[in-house]
Write an enzyme that holds these catalytic residues in place. Sequence first.
Site, PDB file in Angstrom:
ATOM      1  N   ILE A  53       0.843  -1.201   0.000  1.00  0.00           N
ATOM      2  CA  ILE A  53       0.000   0.000   0.000  1.00  0.00           C
ATOM      3  C   ILE A  53       0.883   1.257   0.000  1.00  0.00           C
ATOM      4  CG2 ILE A  53      -1.613   1.368   1.416  1.00  0.00           C
ATOM      5  CD1 ILE A  53      -2.911  -1.347   2.209  1.00  0.00           C
ATOM      6  N   HIS A  54       1.989   1.193   0.726  1.00  0.00           N
ATOM      7  CA  HIS A  54       2.887   2.344   0.795  1.00  0.00           C
ATOM      8  C   HIS A  54       3.773   2.489  -0.447  1.00  0.00           C
ATOM      9  CE1 HIS A  54       1.725   2.351   5.031  1.00  0.00           C
ATOM     10  NE2 HIS A  54       2.250   3.553   5.128  1.00  0.00           N
ATOM     11  N   GLY A  55       3.795   1.461  -1.298  1.00  0.00           N
ATOM     12  CA  GLY A  55       4.594   1.541  -2.521  1.00  0.00           C
ATOM     13  C   GLY A  55       6.061   1.808  -2.223  1.00  0.00           C
TER      14      GLY A  55
ATOM     15  N   GLU B  51      10.760 -20.134  18.574  1.00  0.00           N
ATOM     16  CA  GLU B  51       9.810 -20.808  19.486  1.00  0.00           C
ATOM     17  C   GLU B  51       8.961 -21.841  18.751  1.00  0.00           C
ATOM     18  OE1 GLU B  51       8.114 -18.459  22.608  1.00  0.00           O
ATOM     19  OE2 GLU B  51       9.749 -17.014  22.529  1.00  0.00           O
TER      20      GLU B  51
ATOM     21  N   THR C 145       9.057 -23.575  14.656  1.00  0.00           N
ATOM     22  CA  THR C 145       8.736 -23.068  13.319  1.00  0.00           C
ATOM     23  C   THR C 145       7.275 -23.365  12.964  1.00  0.00           C
ATOM     24  OG1 THR C 145       9.321 -25.161  12.326  1.00  0.00           O
ATOM     25  CG2 THR C 145      11.080 -23.524  12.462  1.00  0.00           C
TER      26      THR C 145
ATOM     27  N   GLU D   4       6.362 -25.177  10.656  1.00  0.00           N
ATOM     28  CA  GLU D   4       6.253 -26.608  10.351  1.00  0.00           C
ATOM     29  C   GLU D   4       6.080 -27.429  11.627  1.00  0.00           C
ATOM     30  OE1 GLU D   4       8.411 -24.392   8.923  1.00  0.00           O
ATOM     31  OE2 GLU D   4       7.187 -24.363   7.114  1.00  0.00           O
TER      32      GLU D   4
END
Lengths: 371, 248
Positions: A322-324, A348, A350, A352
């Site tokens: 949004i900020h480009g 803490e 992953t 997975e």
Amino acid sequence: MLQAMVREFTDAEIRPVAAQIDEEEKIPDGLIKKIGELGLLGTSFPEKYGGGGFGGVGYCLAQEEITRACNSTAAFIGAHQSIGANAIYIGGSEELKMKYLPALCAGEKIAAFALTEAEAGSDAFNLKTEAKLTNGKWILNGEKIWITNAGIADLFSVFARTDKGITGFVVEKDFGGISIGPKEKKMGIKGSVTNTISFDNVEVPEENIIGREGRGFIVAMKTLEAGRLGIGAASLGAAKEMLELSAKYAAQRKQFNQFISNFQAIQFMLAEMSTNIYAMESILYRAAEKYDNGEDISTDAAIVKLFCSEAVTKVTDHALQIHGGMGFSRELPLERYYRDARILRIFEGTTEIQKMIIGKKAVKQKGKWKV
Amino acid sequence: MKIVVCVSHVPDTATKIVVGSDNKTIDANGVTYVLNPYDEIAVEEALKTKEAQGGDVVVVSVGPDNNKESIRKALAMGADSGVLLKDDNYRDSVGVAKALAEEIKAQDAQIVFFGKQSVDYDNSIVGQLTAEMLGYNCVSVAVDLKLDGEKITAEREIEGGREVIETSLPAVITCQKGLNEPRYAALKGIMAAKRKTIEEKDAAVSENSVEILEMKKPAPKEPGKIVGTDSSAVPELVRLLKEEAKVI
């Protein structure tokens, strides 16, 4: 009132230095001192141990507010409180809690949680650090890596192999035989220090065992569950900040002769961000309340960690989009949030590992939905 | 020493104010109320006075039940107990001062702290009125305060400078920005505040001597005028600044 206070404190004391913390890769000592004095290093713990008495819900509210400004600071507090000190709170005897928690809650001492090793990351059970009881002392040998706060900690909750299995110990930095490696160079949360620690015949008093011998792995896993709620809170705080910055920016940035907030392309991104925030907030506080009620949250915490950390990386990505070009620029804080968010899917446990926990539970319950 | 600090519960300065349908009050819908910012300075000064001299800090507020939130905040910062003088209706400065004066007399407070003004009605006068009613000395708009036994040495902010004055207890001090840096309510304080008592009683009744006839927002600013975009516009700009705006 807790949330209002933390917001006021964060806006006045943390937000103005957040970029500096990232650039200089250091949280100012004065800020750490103030955080300790306010009680934000012991928010969740009962008052009898010097804590704030606000439980998991209070802790998450506070972490959420702090991460709105600075994920490095939240990571420092999280590593200290929700895993470093929490291992003692969850697994330790009453004597051990009284010995260490008051100083940790007051910020007089800083804690770190030392589980991970070179060959034992996701496979934490495979850890090789050893402890042997000799003449009434535990003799500790081994090496830990990726330890958040190690460089600034006064004591460590260390997990090591003993005759009866994995066991936790509280190890003070001054016990001798401990060396801390150089600061890791990281992509994000740069203000939070991460180091290796090696233990060379460190003598640990017998009474510094966390709970019973051989029960350490359970303590470590229970501790990480609490830590995972904290990751959810950090994700939520960052996501809320991203939504606010993005909506404000879109309402003042003009392209094609109008504010970009008029475009559905932008509105859809804001909608996805909002929807993710709603879901994150809902599951986080549902799980945190269960935690405070003393219920088993192993699956809940995995779901919160998985969903929130994945969601915040999408949310920060939308915010940047949004900020480009301005979002890519280091003049605005967007890129910092983007970099800082990425660790949330890794540490803490992953993404997975969370899926393994959740998937195993689903199989075990034959798909009957119950948490 | 008994220390009283008087607080008001006001709309957050970041809140957008909307005038209510009666045109006499503000629409409280969606408005966040906070402890008046100048009163935070007063609470801090009361706590510092207690820390230096010993004593009890009592927080007093006149108003509806919601004012307890601000009393609670002051308790979380470290005040010892609270008194809510209940009053659900609008009360002018004289009325508020009368209610406060009665309570302060009952408390037998030697020193009373106020914010120099409340950021809602901005009358900046309740502290002084209360002092007058009690027959206490008064230091308004204090930016520095030293208490030595009964003796007070204070600095007041005045137009273009500072005035140093001496007076003695019992006294009312109204606090200005710069007097101190208010502390945050620590977690322990927030938890402790839940256990501290807020006594509730009805505010002493009095007739308002001021009536609010109408409340309205300031007229919107007129849009600016662009007289040109290059140096040829300068003479006209100067003429307008001189003749119309009369600023040069």
